[in-house]
Design an enzyme around this catalytic site. Structure first.
Site, PDB file in Angstrom:
ATOM      1  CB  ALA A  70     -40.570  -0.995  55.750  1.00  0.00           C
ATOM      2  CD  GLU A  85     -35.185 -11.196  54.349  1.00  0.00           C
ATOM      3  OE1 GLU A  85     -35.650 -10.058  54.544  1.00  0.00           O
ATOM      4  OE2 GLU A  85     -35.771 -12.075  53.701  1.00  0.00           O
ATOM      5  CG  ASN A 109     -40.553  -7.115  46.210  1.00  0.00           C
ATOM      6  OD1 ASN A 109     -40.036  -8.002  45.526  1.00  0.00           O
ATOM      7  ND2 ASN A 109     -41.832  -7.081  46.495  1.00  0.00           N
ATOM      8  N   GLY A 111     -36.141  -0.213  41.470  1.00  0.00           N
ATOM      9  CA  GLY A 111     -35.497   0.705  40.531  1.00  0.00           C
ATOM     10  C   GLY A 111     -34.860   1.941  41.152  1.00  0.00           C
ATOM     11  NE  ARG A 113     -47.517   0.892  37.158  1.00  0.00           N
ATOM     12  CZ  ARG A 113     -46.578   1.013  38.083  1.00  0.00           C
ATOM     13  NH1 ARG A 113     -46.800   0.616  39.320  1.00  0.00           N
ATOM     14  NH2 ARG A 113     -45.398   1.515  37.772  1.00  0.00           N
TER      15      ARG A 113
HETATM   16  C1  LIG Z   1     -39.005  -4.791  40.276  1.00  0.00           C
HETATM   17  C2  LIG Z   1     -39.535  -3.730  41.194  1.00  0.00           C
HETATM   18  C3  LIG Z   1     -39.168  -2.395  40.998  1.00  0.00           C
HETATM   19  C4  LIG Z   1     -39.661  -1.400  41.838  1.00  0.00           C
HETATM   20  N1  LIG Z   1     -39.254  -0.101  41.650  1.00  0.00           N
HETATM   21  C5  LIG Z   1     -39.689   0.856  42.505  1.00  0.00           C
HETATM   22  C6  LIG Z   1     -39.178   2.178  42.410  1.00  0.00           C
HETATM   23  O1  LIG Z   1     -38.318   2.495  41.584  1.00  0.00           O
HETATM   24  N2  LIG Z   1     -39.645   3.112  43.286  1.00  0.00           N
HETATM   25  C7  LIG Z   1     -40.554   2.791  44.267  1.00  0.00           C
HETATM   26  O2  LIG Z   1     -40.908   3.679  45.036  1.00  0.00           O
HETATM   27  N3  LIG Z   1     -41.027   1.536  44.391  1.00  0.00           N
HETATM   28  C8  LIG Z   1     -40.608   0.560  43.545  1.00  0.00           C
HETATM   29  N4  LIG Z   1     -41.053  -0.729  43.724  1.00  0.00           N
HETATM   30  C9  LIG Z   1     -41.853  -1.070  44.921  1.00  0.00           C
HETATM   31  C10 LIG Z   1     -40.961  -1.193  46.161  1.00  0.00           C
HETATM   32  O3  LIG Z   1     -39.704  -1.688  45.809  1.00  0.00           O
HETATM   33  C11 LIG Z   1     -41.546  -2.107  47.243  1.00  0.00           C
HETATM   34  O4  LIG Z   1     -42.846  -1.736  47.522  1.00  0.00           O
HETATM   35  C12 LIG Z   1     -40.693  -2.005  48.523  1.00  0.00           C
HETATM   36  O5  LIG Z   1     -39.402  -2.490  48.255  1.00  0.00           O
HETATM   37  C13 LIG Z   1     -41.287  -2.733  49.696  1.00  0.00           C
HETATM   38  O6  LIG Z   1     -40.394  -2.610  50.779  1.00  0.00           O
HETATM   39  P1  LIG Z   1     -40.664  -3.364  52.149  1.00  0.00           P
HETATM   40  O7  LIG Z   1     -39.562  -3.022  53.054  1.00  0.00           O
HETATM   41  O8  LIG Z   1     -42.045  -3.106  52.599  1.00  0.00           O
HETATM   42  O9  LIG Z   1     -40.643  -4.914  51.726  1.00  0.00           O
HETATM   43  P2  LIG Z   1     -39.432  -5.787  51.073  1.00  0.00           P
HETATM   44  O10 LIG Z   1     -38.368  -4.937  50.545  1.00  0.00           O
HETATM   45  O11 LIG Z   1     -40.060  -6.757  50.153  1.00  0.00           O
HETATM   46  O12 LIG Z   1     -38.867  -6.516  52.348  1.00  0.00           O
HETATM   47  C14 LIG Z   1     -39.621  -7.423  53.107  1.00  0.00           C
HETATM   48  C15 LIG Z   1     -38.709  -8.530  53.585  1.00  0.00           C
HETATM   49  O13 LIG Z   1     -39.354  -9.312  54.575  1.00  0.00           O
HETATM   50  C16 LIG Z   1     -38.987 -10.658  54.395  1.00  0.00           C
HETATM   51  N5  LIG Z   1     -39.979 -11.529  55.043  1.00  0.00           N
HETATM   52  C17 LIG Z   1     -41.252 -11.792  54.643  1.00  0.00           C
HETATM   53  N6  LIG Z   1     -41.824 -12.665  55.486  1.00  0.00           N
HETATM   54  C18 LIG Z   1     -40.915 -12.956  56.440  1.00  0.00           C
HETATM   55  C19 LIG Z   1     -40.916 -13.819  57.594  1.00  0.00           C
HETATM   56  N7  LIG Z   1     -41.979 -14.562  57.906  1.00  0.00           N
HETATM   57  N8  LIG Z   1     -39.794 -13.878  58.351  1.00  0.00           N
HETATM   58  C20 LIG Z   1     -38.675 -13.144  58.014  1.00  0.00           C
HETATM   59  N9  LIG Z   1     -38.638 -12.319  56.949  1.00  0.00           N
HETATM   60  C21 LIG Z   1     -39.738 -12.237  56.177  1.00  0.00           C
HETATM   61  C22 LIG Z   1     -38.934 -10.823  52.901  1.00  0.00           C
HETATM   62  O14 LIG Z   1     -38.154 -11.931  52.533  1.00  0.00           O
HETATM   63  C23 LIG Z   1     -38.321  -9.497  52.470  1.00  0.00           C
HETATM   64  O15 LIG Z   1     -36.920  -9.565  52.364  1.00  0.00           O
HETATM   65  C24 LIG Z   1     -40.562  -1.735  42.877  1.00  0.00           C
HETATM   66  C25 LIG Z   1     -40.945  -3.074  43.078  1.00  0.00           C
HETATM   67  C26 LIG Z   1     -40.431  -4.069  42.260  1.00  0.00           C
HETATM   68  C27 LIG Z   1     -40.828  -5.487  42.507  1.00  0.00           C
END
Ligand SMILES: Cc1cc2nc3c(=O)[nH]c(=O)nc-3n(C[C@H](O)[C@H](O)[C@H](O)COP(=O)(O)OP(=O)(O)OC[C@H]3O[C@@H](n4cnc5c(N)ncnc54)[C@H](O)[C@@H]3O)c2cc1C
Lengths: 146, 520
Positions: free
Chosen positions: B55, B74, B82, B87, B346
């Site tokens: 995101a 970050e 995550n 995957g 799930r």
């Molecule tokens: C093992 C695993 C496998 C998965 N496989 C799939 C898949 O194959 N397909 C799919 O669609 N989904 C999958 N998912 C779900 C998906 O990966 C997550 O929902 C998605 O990565 C979330 O993205 P994001 O950008 O919202 O958050 P993230 O990728 O988690 O990024 C958020 C970031 O913000 C940072 N952060 C938090 N708080 C602060 C702060 N106060 N200051 C600075 N930085 C901060 C964190 O450290 C993190 O790096 C999987 C999840 C897991 C755990």
């Protein structure tokens, strides 16, 4: 910095070799410019074997951090790389591990981006961050983190 | 009774933590978000993005492509949260590969699937945006350097009515994260700072709009703390001004030992999750503090296919979902009986496992099956499971029963009835859908028998802040967007309802990240 250190390293190696040839007495004579380090401090901040056997001094790593060991700070990636060249170089040295994507210096998740101190520590036991999620795999993939 | 003692103890513990936190002043218990009149900005950008996952990077890439100066914060040493351990499976409704291989799909069909999994409580207007813009978002990711396996038939994921999932080149989210991070960092005036933690929003003088953030540089996340967000005092304070807006993309909170347990007390503090250590609630809570509306916070999706014998996601999910659960059984070790449909959704399965684990936290159920239950393409995982000890192999059921202290006679009776029911073509007591039309016993009595211990692990937090279709965060005080604040990804709530379908998180995060980057 890089150049100076590389040169210095050669020096260290020569010194080390000389020591080896002449015998152990030489190592008891510290270089003149060295910060005085008490036995206590040395015990409190032990070096890794691979660095200790090169007779690295505190200031080799804590360069430009003054001569008060209490005020020493972490040395960061630049500190390590001032001798170990570059992340690219380190990645290439373990290139044979890329086949299984388990090169800690070029990880499938992170490429070459990780900080050295996600895994390597100098004065305490190193702790491989891959273990956080691959508790069972790491021992198959790679050696203990030196 | 039991529950009451638990919550009393927790109240005490939380109280103690609150006190310690306040004393160390990691965060001040009473502090409101600071105003711009009270701070001196150290640096100025157009856009500040909190978080470097899908995101955050999609938002940053889009904003940077528009020529804006972007700063990404970050808190971890690693980029990608995550997303970088994910995957790499991306549901792209109505994509080009589907068209090429004659798979009929539509945004409506996608919405129908998502609503079914989400038990109908999804915010449909959000799904509509994903349905409409997924292919375009996919193309944008490719433009930023992301690498996918295209030109082949898409993958069919559970709960989707057609094959619509495209997988990254290395089957990891890192094939999106690494190039996108590089894309932003290459653009002039843009920067990604790791080990820099967002602490607070900085508000305009009238307190109405977000105009910047307070953060700490050289921050070291400490996973040994009960709550890093509340207790960690490390790092150096910095104030960053955001001329156009702040985009919150801090991900979910499956690793927040305190906050997840408040939502679902079944999740013990020391319980492992599939997530990275930094998946905590702190940043989301700061958005609530300035008025953002919470949605579906206590819907925490837990993986019923995980194992306590390895950390994190591991290899068990593959070995159970494409193996032991399909033709094998899961049994309660205390009585040797089945207790769930091993192929249910799930939530149903995790709930069933928790019924046992709440009675006896050490009585992890065991999944059992034979060679034939494993899909051929997971042979490498079978080997890895055995090699690492997550899965065990036994020549006889007696040996298996003895190892897990399951009453052997009862276990044999369970399997006998299970096999006979399936071969008679009858529906079993849990209505398992994979036993139809089998010509031989689903569990091969010759053995050898394979087994894995089960433990639900928090996987995805469905809830979060409420955003509209422009990724603007909605205020509970005004019912309108909070000026200057956008959000995207797992930190937002409502889109997936009660339960997210596999491979829909990448779609959600990248689409709404891009939308945020367009609108900021
Ligand atoms: C093992 C695993 C496998 C998965 N496989 C799939 C898949 O194959 N397909 C799919 O669609 N989904 C999958 N998912 C779900 C998906 O990966 C997550 O929902 C998605 O990565 C979330 O993205 P994001 O950008 O919202 O958050 P993230 O990728 O988690 O990024 C958020 C970031 O913000 C940072 N952060 C938090 N708080 C602060 C702060 N106060 N200051 C600075 N930085 C901060 C964190 O450290 C993190 O790096 C999987 C999840 C897991 C755990």
């Amino acid at each position: 910095m890089c150049n100076k250190k590389t040169l210095y390293l050669v020096g260290v190696f020569l010194f080390f070799n000389a020591m080896y040839l002449i015998g152990s007495e030489v190592s008891k004579t510290p270089p003149a410019q060295e910060v005085a380090v008490s036995a206590e401090l040395q015990e409190k901040f032990p070096l890794k074997n691979h660095h200790a056997k090169l007779s690295l001094k505190c200031a080799d790593c804590h360069e430009g951090q003054g001569d008060e060991p209490e005020n020493f700070q972490m040395i960061g990636d630049e500190g390590c790389l001032s001798c170990h060249k570059s992340k690219q170089y380190l990645a290439d040295r373990l290139k044979f591990m890329d086949v299984l994507h388990v090169n800690p210096h070029n990880s499938i998740h992170d490429g070459q981006r990780l900080y050295c101190d996600e895994c390597h520590f100098e004065h305490q036991k190193s702790e491989n961050m891959c273990l956080n999620c691959h508790s069972n795999d790491v021992k198959i993939w790679m050696k203990d983190t030196p | 009774m039991k529950q009451e003692t638990v919550s009393r103890r927790d109240a005490l513990k939380l109280g103690a933590l609150g006190l310690a936190g306040a004393m160390m002043a990691a965060t001040n218990a009473m502090a409101a978000a600071p105003k711009e009149t009270e701070v001196k900005f150290d640096e100025e950008y157009d856009v500040i993005v909190i978080g470097s996952g899908f995101a955050g990077l999609a938002a940053a890439s889009k904003a940077a492509e528009r020529g804006l100066k972007v700063l990404i914060l970050e808190k971890m040493g690693r980029v990608g949260g995550n997303s970088v351990i994910n995957g790499g499976a991306f549901a792209v409704p109505n994509n080009r590969d589907q068209q090429q291989f004659g798979i009929k799909d539509s945004a409506d069909l996608f919405i129908k699937d998502a609503l079914k999994a989400g038990l109908g409580i999804n915010h449909v207007e959000m799904l509509e945006v994903i349905g409409k813009r997924a292919q375009e978002t996919f193309d944008f990711a490719v433009k930023c350097g992301a690498k996918f396996q295209t030109g082949k038939k898409p993958t069919w994921f559970g709960g989707h009515s057609v094959a619509r999932t495209i997988v990254t080149e290395n089957m990891s989210g890192s094939a999106i994260i690494q190039p996108m991070a590089a894309f932003v960092e290459k653009l002039p005036g843009c920067k990604l700072m790791t080990r820099t933690k967002f602490d607070d929003f900085v508000m305009s003088a009238d307190g109405e709009s977000v105009v910047g953030v307070a953060a700490r540089e050289n921050y070291r996340f400490n996973k040994k703390l009960l709550s890093d967000d509340m207790e960690n005092t490390g790092g150096t304070k910095k104030f960053f001004k955001a001329r156009k807006g702040v985009i919150l993309a801090s991900g979910g909170f499956s690793m927040d030992k305190v906050y997840r347990k408040l939502q679902d007390p079944r999740i013990a503090e020391d319980q492992d999750a599939t997530n990275h250590d930094g998946a905590t609630a702190g940043a989301m809570l700061k958005a609530f503090q300035i008025g953002a509306l919470p949605v579906h916070i206590d819907w925490i999706q837990q993986g019923p296919w995980a194992s306590p014998d390895e950390r994190g996601f591991g290899v068990a999910p593959l070995l159970t979902q494409q193996g032991l659960f399909v033709l094998g059984v899961a049994v309660d070790v205390r009585n040797g009986k089945r207790f769930m449909n091993e192929m249910a959704d799930r939530k149903t399965r995790a709930d069933a496992e928790y019924v046992i684990l709440r009675e006896d936290p050490k009585a992890n159920p065991v999944a059992i099956g034979t060679e034939k239950t494993f899909a051929p393409q997971i042979a490498h995982a079978v080997e890895k499971g055995l090699q690492t000890g997550v899965m065990k192999k036994f020549d006889t059921l007696d040996a298996l029963a003895a190892n897990y202290k399951i009453p052997a006679a009862a276990l044999k009776e369970t399997i006998k009835v299970y096999n006979e029911t399936a071969m008679a073509g009858k529906e079993d007591e849990f209505k398992k859908q994979t036993l139809k039309n089998l010509k031989e016993a689903p569990i091969d009595m010759k053995g050898p028998f394979y087994a894995i211990r089960l433990q639900p692990k928090p996987h995805h937090t469905m809830g979060g802040v409420k955003i509209n279709t422009k990724a603007q965060v909605i205020s509970g005080n005004t019912g309108k967007p909070i000026p200057g604040l956008f959000a995207a990804g797992e930190v937002t709530g409502g889109t997936h309802g009660a339960s997210r379908l596999g491979s829909c998180a990448i779609a959600d995060c990248l689409v709404f990240g891009m939308v945020a980057g367009e609108n900021v």
